[in-house]
Write a protein that holds these residues in place. Structure first.
Motif, PDB file in Angstrom:
ATOM      1  N   SER A 150      29.962  17.836  13.625  1.00  0.00           N
ATOM      2  CA  SER A 150      30.999  17.105  14.544  1.00  0.00           C
ATOM      3  C   SER A 150      30.941  17.174  15.809  1.00  0.00           C
ATOM      4  N   LEU A 151      30.143  18.186  16.478  1.00  0.00           N
ATOM      5  CA  LEU A 151      29.776  18.223  17.869  1.00  0.00           C
ATOM      6  C   LEU A 151      28.702  17.412  18.228  1.00  0.00           C
ATOM      7  N   GLU A 152      27.863  16.482  17.135  1.00  0.00           N
ATOM      8  CA  GLU A 152      26.742  15.757  17.309  1.00  0.00           C
ATOM      9  C   GLU A 152      25.614  16.444  17.919  1.00  0.00           C
ATOM     10  N   ILE A 153      25.445  17.791  17.571  1.00  0.00           N
ATOM     11  CA  ILE A 153      24.323  18.506  17.788  1.00  0.00           C
ATOM     12  C   ILE A 153      23.455  18.394  16.760  1.00  0.00           C
ATOM     13  N   ILE A 154      23.632  18.264  15.270  1.00  0.00           N
ATOM     14  CA  ILE A 154      22.703  17.976  14.390  1.00  0.00           C
ATOM     15  C   ILE A 154      23.265  16.564  13.494  1.00  0.00           C
ATOM     16  N   ASP A 155      22.396  16.333  13.012  1.00  0.00           N
ATOM     17  CA  ASP A 155      22.771  15.066  12.046  1.00  0.00           C
ATOM     18  C   ASP A 155      23.148  15.227  10.714  1.00  0.00           C
ATOM     19  N   GLU A 156      22.781  16.482  10.007  1.00  0.00           N
ATOM     20  CA  GLU A 156      22.968  16.759   8.747  1.00  0.00           C
ATOM     21  C   GLU A 156      23.169  18.214   8.592  1.00  0.00           C
ATOM     22  N   ASN A 157      23.542  18.268   7.250  1.00  0.00           N
ATOM     23  CA  ASN A 157      24.010  19.679   6.953  1.00  0.00           C
ATOM     24  C   ASN A 157      22.863  20.090   5.682  1.00  0.00           C
TER      25      ASN A 157
END
Length: 385
Positions: A150-157
Motif C-alpha cells: 500500500s506504501l508502494e515500497i514492494i510490488d507483491e506479498n
C-alpha cells in the motif's frame, strides 16, 4: 541533550537508558522526545544518543520518504505506528510481542526487496513445526507486507503464496476443570495453608467464573455488600513494551456485567478486606479506601502482573499435590458446575460474559462427554458387582 539514568532489568542486571529531545517533526510540528534502553555502559548510551541526534538532524523524524525504508524492521516500525492506533492497547502489545519473539529473528534485518516466497516458506515451515501460534505469526508478517504494498515500497506479498503446513495439534483442555469433590479438596488445601489472600482469590474465581484479568482489576468500590453483587467493568494486562500493568475496558461489551454473589463468598471477601488492611497497616500503607484494588503486590500494593497468580497456583500444587488445572480452569469449573446444577446455556453465557454462545457450548460439550464416561463406569460397576 540526553538524560542518562541507571536501571535494573528483570534479572537484576544494571543497565542504562537515555531520554533525549531531538527537535520538531517537520510534518506534524510536534516536539520529538524519545527513550532508548538496554545499554551496558554510560559511554554506549551517550554514543547512541549522539547517533540518534545526528540521524534526526540529517534525515528528519517521521519523514514521508518511503525510499528510506529498506529493511523489514523499518517497515514494521512504520506499520506498527499506525496499527496501534486502530486496535486496543493490549492487542497492539500482543502483536509487538509476536514480532519481537518470532518474526524479528527471521525477518528483522532482511532487505524487503529480497524477501521471496522460498524464504517465507522456510520460515512458515519452521513456525508450524515449533509453535502453536504459527498461523498468527504468519498472518502478522503478511499484514506488514501488505502494508508495504500500500506504501508502494514492494510490488507483491510473497507470504500470500506459501503453502500452509499441518499445524501442531491443539492442546487438550477438555479436562481443565474440577468436579465438585475435586474443588472441595482444593479448598481444603487452601484452608490448611490459611492464607486469606489465596482463599479469597480462588474462591472468587471458582464461584463467579470471572477471568483472572478481571479479578485482578477489581477495586473494593466494585462490590455492593448490601445487595451481594459485584460489578465487572475492567480488566488488566501487562504491557511488555512499557513494562507496566495497564487497566483497560473489558474484552467485549458482554464482559461488562453485574454478578450475584453467594453469602459465603461475600463473607470471605469481607474477611479478606479486613485482613488486607491489617497487612498493609503493618508496613505503613493505608489501603482503607474504596478505590483500593482487591488483589495487589504484597509489599508495594502495586497491581499484580497477571502471571503472578499462575505462580501462586504452582506453589499450592507443590505443597499439596492433587489434580492440576490452570488458573483459567477455575472459570471452566464454574461453568461446568453451573451446567450440572441445571443452569441453561443462556444463563451460563451471561454469567461468564461470553460474547456468543459458541464458547459456552464448547464447555457444555466437555461436561456432557465427562458425564457419558461416568454413566458407562456406573453401569459397569453395577453390572459387575
Amino acid at each position: 541533550m540526553a538524560s542518562i539514568q541507571k536501571y535494573k532489568n528483570k534479572k537484576g542486571k544494571q543497565l542504562y537508558k537515555f531520554k533525549i529531545y531531538l527537535g520538531t517533526d517537520p510534518i506534524t510540528n510536534k516536539q520529538i522526545t524519545t527513550t532508548r534502553r538496554g545499554f551496558t555502559s554510560i559511554k554506549s548510551a551517550k554514543s547512541a544518543a549522539r547517533k540518534l541526534q545526528t540521524e534526526f538532524e540529517e534525515q528528519g523524524w517521521g519523514s514521508d520518504n518511503t525510499s528510506d525504508i529498506r529493511t523489514f524492521q523499518q517497515l514494521f516500525e512504520v506499520w506498527f505506528e499506525n496499527y496501534q492506533l486502530s486496535v486496543k492497547k493490549s492487542t497492539a502489545t500482543d502483536s509487538w510481542q509476536i514480532y519481537e519473539r518470532y518474526i524479528k529473528p527471521k525477518f528483522g534485518s532482511s532487505n524487503i526487496q529480497r524477501i521471496n516466497v522460498l524464504f517465507c516458506q522456510k520460515c512458515v515451515n519452521y513456525w508450524y513445526k515449533n509453535y502453536r501460534e504459527a498461523r498468527h505469526i504468519k498472518n502478522t508478517v503478511s499484514q506488514i507486507l501488505r502494508y508495504g504494498i500500500s506504501l508502494e515500497i514492494i510490488d507483491e506479498n510473497p507470504m500470500a503464496k506459501v503453502t500452509l503446513p499441518r499445524p501442531l495439534p491443539k492442546r487438550d483442555n477438555s479436562n481443565n476443570f474440577y468436579s465438585k469433590n475435586e474443588l472441595k479438596h482444593f479448598f481444603d488445601s487452601l484452608n490448611d495453608i490459611g492464607d486469606l489472600r489465596y482463599i479469597a482469590f480462588f474462591r472468587f474465581l471458582a464461584y463467579t467464573g470471572v477471568r483472572k484479568s478481571e479479578a485482578l482489576a477489581l477495586q473494593w468500590k466494585d462490590f455492593n455488600f448490601k445487595n451481594n453483587t459485584v460489578k465487572i467493568s475492567k480488566t488488566i494486562y501487562y504491557d511488555a513494551r512499557l513494562k507496566q500493568v495497564i487497566v483497560q475496558e473489558p474484552k467485549t461489551k458482554s464482559s461488562n456485567r453485574v454478578l450475584d454473589l453467594d453469602p459465603k463468598t461475600v463473607s470471605i471477601m469481607q474477611s479478606w478486606r479486613a485482613d488486607q488492611q491489617k497487612r498493609f497497616i503493618k508496613i505503613g500503607i493505608n489501603v482503607m479506601n474504596a478505590k483500593q484494588y482487591v488483589f495487589t503486590q504484597e509489599k508495594s500494593n502495586r497491581l499484580l502482573v497477571p502471571n503472578s497468580v499462575n505462580d501462586w497456583l504452582k506453589w499450592i500444587y507443590k505443597k499439596y499435590p492433587q489434580k492440576k488445572i490452570t488458573v483459567h480452569g477455575f472459570r471452566h469449573t464454574h461453568a461446568s458446575l453451573l451446567f450440572e446444577a441445571g443452569a441453561t446455556i443462556k444463563e451460563v453465557q451471561e454469567r461468564l460474559g461470553h460474547s456468543n454462545s459458541k464458547t459456552t457450548l464448547d464447555i457444555y460439550t466437555h461436561v456432557v462427554k465427562e458425564k457419558k464416561k461416568e454413566t458407562a463406569l456406573k453401569f459397569a460397576d453395577f453390572a459387575d458387582n
